[in-house]
Each structure stands twice: as structure tokens, then as C-alpha cells.
Design a protein around this motif. Structure first.
Motif, PDB file in Angstrom:
ATOM      1  N   LEU A   1       0.843  -1.190   0.000  1.00 42.09           N
ATOM      2  CA  LEU A   1       0.000   0.000   0.000  1.00 42.09           C
ATOM      3  C   LEU A   1       0.880   1.243   0.000  1.00 42.09           C
ATOM      4  N   SER A   2       0.403   2.276  -0.677  1.00 46.78           N
ATOM      5  CA  SER A   2       1.070   3.577  -0.647  1.00 46.78           C
ATOM      6  C   SER A   2       0.035   4.626  -0.278  1.00 46.78           C
ATOM      7  N   LEU A   3       0.416   5.514   0.621  1.00 46.32           N
ATOM      8  CA  LEU A   3      -0.503   6.537   1.108  1.00 46.32           C
ATOM      9  C   LEU A   3       0.148   7.901   0.999  1.00 46.32           C
ATOM     10  N   GLU A   4      -0.600   8.859   0.448  1.00 39.66           N
ATOM     11  CA  GLU A   4      -0.183  10.257   0.420  1.00 39.66           C
ATOM     12  C   GLU A   4      -1.306  11.075   1.040  1.00 39.66           C
ATOM     13  N   ALA A   5      -0.994  11.812   2.095  1.00 45.39           N
ATOM     14  CA  ALA A   5      -2.017  12.580   2.803  1.00 45.39           C
ATOM     15  C   ALA A   5      -1.510  13.982   3.092  1.00 45.39           C
ATOM     16  N   ASP A   6      -2.339  14.970   2.768  1.00 46.55           N
ATOM     17  CA  ASP A   6      -2.086  16.369   3.102  1.00 46.55           C
ATOM     18  C   ASP A   6      -3.274  16.853   3.923  1.00 46.55           C
ATOM     19  N   VAL A   7      -3.018  17.148   5.196  1.00 39.28           N
ATOM     20  CA  VAL A   7      -4.080  17.445   6.149  1.00 39.28           C
ATOM     21  C   VAL A   7      -3.769  18.763   6.847  1.00 39.28           C
ATOM     22  N   SER A   8      -4.799  19.574   7.075  1.00 33.19           N
ATOM     23  CA  SER A   8      -4.624  20.792   7.865  1.00 33.19           C
ATOM     24  C   SER A   8      -5.373  20.634   9.184  1.00 33.19           C
TER      25      SER A   8
ATOM     26  N   ILE B   1      -9.619  10.954  -1.208  1.00 34.93           N
ATOM     27  CA  ILE B   1     -10.540  11.524  -0.225  1.00 34.93           C
ATOM     28  C   ILE B   1     -10.175  12.985  -0.002  1.00 34.93           C
ATOM     29  N   SER B   2     -11.201  13.845   0.107  1.00 31.97           N
ATOM     30  CA  SER B   2     -10.976  15.250   0.460  1.00 31.97           C
ATOM     31  C   SER B   2     -12.223  15.773   1.156  1.00 31.97           C
TER      32      SER B   2
ATOM     33  N   LEU C   1      -9.122  17.676   5.097  1.00 32.70           N
ATOM     34  CA  LEU C   1      -8.338  16.723   4.327  1.00 32.70           C
ATOM     35  C   LEU C   1      -8.156  17.324   2.936  1.00 32.70           C
ATOM     36  N   ASP C   2      -7.009  17.948   2.697  1.00 35.31           N
ATOM     37  CA  ASP C   2      -6.783  18.552   1.383  1.00 35.31           C
ATOM     38  C   ASP C   2      -6.685  17.482   0.312  1.00 35.31           C
ATOM     39  N   GLN C   3      -5.996  16.405   0.641  1.00 36.85           N
ATOM     40  CA  GLN C   3      -5.926  15.265  -0.274  1.00 36.85           C
ATOM     41  C   GLN C   3      -5.418  14.052   0.475  1.00 36.85           C
ATOM     42  N   VAL C   4      -6.144  12.953   0.352  1.00 40.05           N
ATOM     43  CA  VAL C   4      -5.688  11.661   0.852  1.00 40.05           C
ATOM     44  C   VAL C   4      -5.781  10.687  -0.315  1.00 40.05           C
ATOM     45  N   HIS C   5      -4.666  10.098  -0.678  1.00 38.44           N
ATOM     46  CA  HIS C   5      -4.609   9.210  -1.839  1.00 38.44           C
ATOM     47  C   HIS C   5      -4.025   7.874  -1.399  1.00 38.44           C
ATOM     48  N   LEU C   6      -4.822   6.826  -1.516  1.00 34.57           N
ATOM     49  CA  LEU C   6      -4.398   5.475  -1.154  1.00 34.57           C
ATOM     50  C   LEU C   6      -4.336   4.629  -2.412  1.00 34.57           C
ATOM     51  N   ARG C   7      -3.205   3.970  -2.606  1.00 34.45           N
ATOM     52  CA  ARG C   7      -3.013   3.119  -3.779  1.00 34.45           C
ATOM     53  C   ARG C   7      -2.596   1.735  -3.313  1.00 34.45           C
ATOM     54  N   ALA C   8      -3.217   0.703  -3.879  1.00 32.46           N
ATOM     55  CA  ALA C   8      -2.938  -0.674  -3.481  1.00 32.46           C
ATOM     56  C   ALA C   8      -2.312  -1.438  -4.633  1.00 32.46           C
ATOM     57  N   GLY C   9      -1.354  -2.293  -4.297  1.00 31.05           N
ATOM     58  CA  GLY C   9      -0.776  -3.199  -5.276  1.00 31.05           C
ATOM     59  C   GLY C   9      -0.164  -2.486  -6.455  1.00 31.05           C
ATOM     60  N   SER C  10      -0.550  -2.920  -7.651  1.00 29.42           N
ATOM     61  CA  SER C  10       0.034  -2.387  -8.878  1.00 29.42           C
ATOM     62  C   SER C  10      -0.460  -0.988  -9.200  1.00 29.42           C
ATOM     63  N   GLY C  11      -1.484  -0.514  -8.480  1.00 34.51           N
ATOM     64  CA  GLY C  11      -1.997   0.824  -8.730  1.00 34.51           C
ATOM     65  C   GLY C  11      -3.371   0.844  -9.350  1.00 34.51           C
TER      66      GLY C  11
ATOM     67  N   LEU D   1     -15.747  10.565  18.198  1.00 37.04           N
ATOM     68  CA  LEU D   1     -16.447  10.192  16.972  1.00 37.04           C
ATOM     69  C   LEU D   1     -16.238  11.257  15.901  1.00 37.04           C
ATOM     70  N   ILE D   2     -16.060  10.804  14.672  1.00 38.38           N
ATOM     71  CA  ILE D   2     -15.762  11.707  13.561  1.00 38.38           C
ATOM     72  C   ILE D   2     -17.053  12.158  12.892  1.00 38.38           C
ATOM     73  N   ASP D   3     -17.124  13.450  12.603  1.00 37.54           N
ATOM     74  CA  ASP D   3     -18.175  14.019  11.757  1.00 37.54           C
ATOM     75  C   ASP D   3     -17.492  14.715  10.592  1.00 37.54           C
ATOM     76  N   GLY D   4     -18.141  14.668   9.424  1.00 41.96           N
ATOM     77  CA  GLY D   4     -17.518  15.344   8.298  1.00 41.96           C
ATOM     78  C   GLY D   4     -18.321  15.254   7.029  1.00 41.96           C
ATOM     79  N   ASP D   5     -18.038  16.165   6.126  1.00 35.64           N
ATOM     80  CA  ASP D   5     -18.583  16.156   4.770  1.00 35.64           C
ATOM     81  C   ASP D   5     -17.399  16.027   3.825  1.00 35.64           C
ATOM     82  N   ILE D   6     -17.267  14.873   3.231  1.00 34.37           N
ATOM     83  CA  ILE D   6     -16.114  14.612   2.386  1.00 34.37           C
ATOM     84  C   ILE D   6     -16.571  14.094   1.027  1.00 34.37           C
ATOM     85  N   LYS D   7     -15.627  14.047   0.115  1.00 28.42           N
ATOM     86  CA  LYS D   7     -15.868  13.483  -1.204  1.00 28.42           C
ATOM     87  C   LYS D   7     -14.815  12.420  -1.476  1.00 28.42           C
TER      88      LYS D   7
END
Length: 340
Positions: free
Chosen positions: A210-217, A256-257, A240-250, A267-273
Motif C-alpha cells: 500500500l502507498s498513502l499520500e495525505a495532506d491534512v490541515s 478523499i478530500s 483533508l486537502d488530499q488523501v490518496h491510497l493506492r494498493a498493489g500495482s496501482g 467520533l468523527i463528523d464530516g462532509d467529504i468526497k
């Protein structure tokens, strides 16, 4: 018979003058050298004194820290401190650790920029997880000092492993771990990169890398961390400005943002896409991670697979998270456990 010319009077005057200039230059360099050396050892003495004072002040509270075999090094152009080993216990007494050695240094022309290196292993204990032994091939850090929090901080580790101390079994392995923080007025920007992360599964099978890239404020992160540290994530909010999860070969990827907040119960509350590539494959992966909710997870992601277009990627899909329960359209996913 060869006739010798008499030396010109100006030549006789210039030789003593040149000699005096060389002598004066040598004396000046000697004075600079002595002054620099005296200044370096004075600063080294002050640094060692301040380090011991900071450790003592930290230990006067609820936390504890130690720097064994403290050594100040780096003459003539650097100034550094080494500890072998170094230990810590956080104020909330939730985390304790011991590393083999820690080395830090500053450049004398830029004393606010501090670089460091930690030698493995790190023995880590907490009431929130079993005792771990963390190892790595290389772990470096750098920071630009400021009050109340460092202006920037970077931690870069290569081939990081997490092993259970109890039986020596491998819990997880990360090819590269990179964490960066940056102060933005009262907010704190956090960057996280995990590359080639693997973890053994029950039955001897393993997760695909797994590869994870996350930019959070983190809203008002500077005063919150300066006052309370990271004793609890409850009450935090941000984006969450950008959360990018990639598995295996891609082929399987997840983006997620959006905005989030954590209530007083964790407990988490949020409006995300979210945007997905190969939703069905992601569902199978998450089902293996949470086998108790495998049917619900697979059902939700099978439904999302219908939204995928020709390239296998879905458009942005709104997700509502209320009291820790995420809902995608009309589909409710398993609840997210409360954060500490």
C-alpha cells in the motif's frame, strides 16, 4: 668584470613593510582562530547546560526524559549533541520509548535549523497498543526552531519495521515513511507519505503493498499542540486537502478530500468526497482488513462499481460522516471506532 647595480632605496624599504604585513595577517588569523575556538567551546558548554536543564524541567512535570552519555561535538563548523541511549515518557504517561542513540547538530551560520539522526531500534510502549520494537535502515529529522512550535519539522525513515516485542512477529513494514509539518499562522499543515507498506495477515497471507499520500490541515493546531500535545485527538478539526491510497500495482486507488471534526467522544463528523478506481477491488481489500464487516463492505463497494466510467474511475461521490458512521448515498458503512 661584471658591474653590480646598487639596490634601489625603495626596495630596501618595501621588504620590511611586506614582512610586517605577513606578520600582522598571521597574528590576525591567530586571534580569529583563538576567538572562534573559545566561542565554540563556550557555546558547546552552554548547549550542554541547556540540554540538561531542559531534560530536568521536562522531568519535573508528569513526563520523563534522559540523555545518557551526553557528548557535544562538531568543532569547528558544527555544534551537535549525542545521547546513547535516549529515553522518554510523555506527560500523559501514555507513551514511553527508548532509542539506541540520538544525534543532533546545527550549523553555526543558521542555528535555528536543527538536523538529527536516530539509531534503531526504538522500544515503544503504550497503554493503547502492545509493546513494539521499531527498526529502520535510516531515520533522519530536521526542523526550524520557533516558539511555541517548530516552524517546520521533517522526519524521514527508510525500511521501517514494526515488530511485536512479545513474540518477535512482524506487524508492519514500510519502505519509506515521511512526515512533515509546517506552521501556517495558528493552523498546522501535516504531510504524510507511506510507500510500499505491507502487513502480514491472519493465515499467513499478506496485504498487497500500500502507498498513502495525505495532506491534512489542523485548525488552530499550533495552540492546541503547544498546550496539550497529542494526548488526545478529541476536539480537533480541519480539512483533508488530499488523501490518496493506492494498493498493489496501482489499479485500486482511493482519493478523499473534505472537512472533518472529532467530537468529545472521539467520533468523527464530516462532509467529504471520495473518488475510486476499481471499487470492487478496494472493497475486497477492506473486507480482508475488517472480516467482521466483510459482507457490508463488499456490498457497498459493489454498488459503487456501477458508477465507474470507462477508465474504471468513479466521479466524486459525497460521503456524510455522522457520529462516526459514514454513509455513501443511501449505503451505510461500518462505524469508525472512536479516536483516542
Amino acid at each position: 668584470m661584471t658591474r653590480r647595480l646598487a639596490p634601489h632605496p625603495d626596495d630596501q624599504k618595501s621588504r620590511p613593510r611586506s614582512g610586517r604585513m605577513v606578520l600582522a595577517l598571521g597574528i590576525a588569523l591567530l586571534i580569529v582562530f583563538v576567538a572562534w575556538t573559545a566561542g565554540w567551546f563556550y557555546m558547546a558548554s552552554r548547549l550542554e547546560s541547556q540540554m540538561r536543564q531542559a531534560i530536568a524541567q521536562f522531568s519535573e512535570g508528569s513526563g520523563e526524559a534522559s540523555c545518557a552519555q551526553m557528548d557535544v561535538w562538531g568543532y569547528p563548523f558544527q555544534l551537535g549533541v549525542s545521547c546513547e541511549p535516549v529515553t522518554f515518557l510523555t506527560d500523559d504517561r501514555q507513551y514511553a520509548g527508548k532509542a539506541k542513540a540520538f544525534h543532533s547538530s546545527v550549523q553555526l551560520n543558521d542555528p535555528n535549523r536543527i538536523a538529527g539522526e536516530v539509531e534503531a531500534p526504538l522500544q515503544l510502549e503504550s497503554s493503547r497498543f502492545p509493546p513494539l520494537s521499531v527498526g529502520w535502515d535510516h531515520m533522519s529529522l530536521s526542523t526550524r526552531y520557533a516558539e511555541p512550535l517548530p516552524e517546520t519539522l521533517s522526519i524521514d525513515g527508510r525500511n521501517v519495521t514494526f515488530v511485536l516485542q512479545e513474540n518477535g512477529s512482524l506487524l508492519a513494514e514500510v519502505g519509506r515513511l515521511l512526515v512533515k509539518t509546517k506552521v501556517d499562522q495558528s493552523d498546522l499543515d501535516i504531510t504524510l507519505r507511506l510507500a510500499d507498506m505491507t502487513s502480514p495477515m491472519t493465515g499467513g497471507e499478506g496485504l498487497p503493498p500500500l502507498s498513502l499520500e495525505a495532506d491534512v490541515s489542523l485548525t488552530d493546531g499550533v495552540p492546541i499542540l503547544a498546550q496539550n500535545g497529542l494526548a488526545s485527538m478529541r476536539g480537533l478539526s480541519g480539512r483533508l486537502d488530499q488523501v490518496h491510497l493506492r494498493a498493489g500495482s496501482g489499479d485500486a486507488q482511493l482519493w478523499i478530500s473534505g472537512d472533518y471534526e472529532v467530537d468529545s467522544d472521539g467520533l468523527i463528523d464530516g462532509d467529504i468526497k471520495i473518488k475510486l478506481q476499481s471499487p470492487e477491488e478496494i472493497g475486497d481489500l477492506l473486507a480482508e482488513l475488517v472480516p467482521a464487516e466483510a459482507d457490508a463492505i463488499r456490498g457497498a463497494f459493489d454498488a459503487l462499481d456501477n458508477f465507474a466510467v470507462n477508465d474504471g474511475r468513479t466521479p466524486s461521490i459525497p460521503v456524510k460522516v455522522e457520529n462516526g458512521v459514514p454513509s455513501i448515498l443511501f449505503i451505510k458503512l461500518p462505524a469508525i471506532p472512536p479516536l483516542p
